[in-house]
Design an enzyme around this catalytic site. Structure first.
Site, PDB file in Angstrom:
ATOM      1  N   HIS A  18       2.965   7.412  -6.284  1.00 31.24           N
ATOM      2  CA  HIS A  18       1.591   6.929  -6.372  1.00 31.24           C
ATOM      3  C   HIS A  18       1.510   5.431  -6.121  1.00 31.24           C
ATOM      4  O   HIS A  18       2.484   4.691  -6.312  1.00 31.24           O
ATOM      5  CB  HIS A  18       1.005   7.260  -7.736  1.00 31.24           C
ATOM      6  N   GLU A  65       0.033   3.005  -7.731  1.00 38.73           N
ATOM      7  CA  GLU A  65       0.277   2.144  -8.892  1.00 38.73           C
ATOM      8  C   GLU A  65       1.775   1.994  -9.163  1.00 38.73           C
ATOM      9  O   GLU A  65       2.268   0.885  -9.406  1.00 38.73           O
ATOM     10  CB  GLU A  65      -0.399   2.721 -10.148  1.00 38.73           C
TER      11      GLU A  65
END
Length: 177
Positions: A81, A83
């Site tokens: 992901h 993040e």
């Protein structure tokens, strides 16, 4: 002495950093969902960026990008992901994350929420919470609430379109809708 006035249509800090996150999302090879993240220090310095994609050294061409099928034939068990990539891409001292903000297209999942918390990031600014009713997002919010990480949807009075031409001597154009 004649003083000229500064322009008034410049980007706010939130617009600037979210624009960086959106621009970074453009690196994602995911055919369905492109997510970008931008981590910013307390003093408004960009610390790191990331986007959703295959792990390092995993060939994008053999990566399963499907959304449906058996788990090993879909992207979900393999994708990193935005993040997590932004946190992992950082090459400085993790202490710089203390009190930092992260700008993301999509509200973080519970796994990313744990990484955000563990690294001392204290605020999440997001554009979309389209998975708000999923267990993963509900868990993220419980984690953030318990651990003192604030989160807010980025709201603007007017939406700005940013157009960048990659050509010498061409200005960035802003327009409002």
């Amino acid at each position: 002495m004649n003083k000229s006035k500064k322009r008034n249509d410049y980007l706010s800090w939130d617009e600037y950093f979210m624009s960086i996150a959106k621009l970074t999302a453009g690196r994602s090879k995911d055919p369905n969902t492109q997510v970008g993240a931008c981590i910013v220090s307390k003093d408004n310095r960009v610390l790191s960026t990331g986007y959703n994609g295959a792990p390092n050294h995993y060939e994008d061409d053999i990566f399963p990008w499907d959304r449906e099928g058996s788990p090993l034939e879909t992207k979900y068990l393999f994708v990193c992901h935005a993040e997590a990539n932004a946190i992992d891409n950082f090459r400085g001292y993790k202490k710089e994350f203390e009190g930092a903000r992260i700008y993301v297209d999509l509200f973080p999942c519970n796994e990313c929420a744990k990484k955000i918390i563990q690294n001392g990031i204290k605020e999440v600014i997001y554009l979309s919470d389209k998975y708000a009713n999923t267990d993963s997002t509900i868990a993220s919010k419980k984690l953030f609430d318990t651990c003192g990480v604030t989160y807010r949807k980025m709201e603007t009075e007017k939406h700005k379109n940013l157009s960048i031409t990659l050509e010498a001597d061409k200005a960035i154009k802003y327009s409002s809708k």
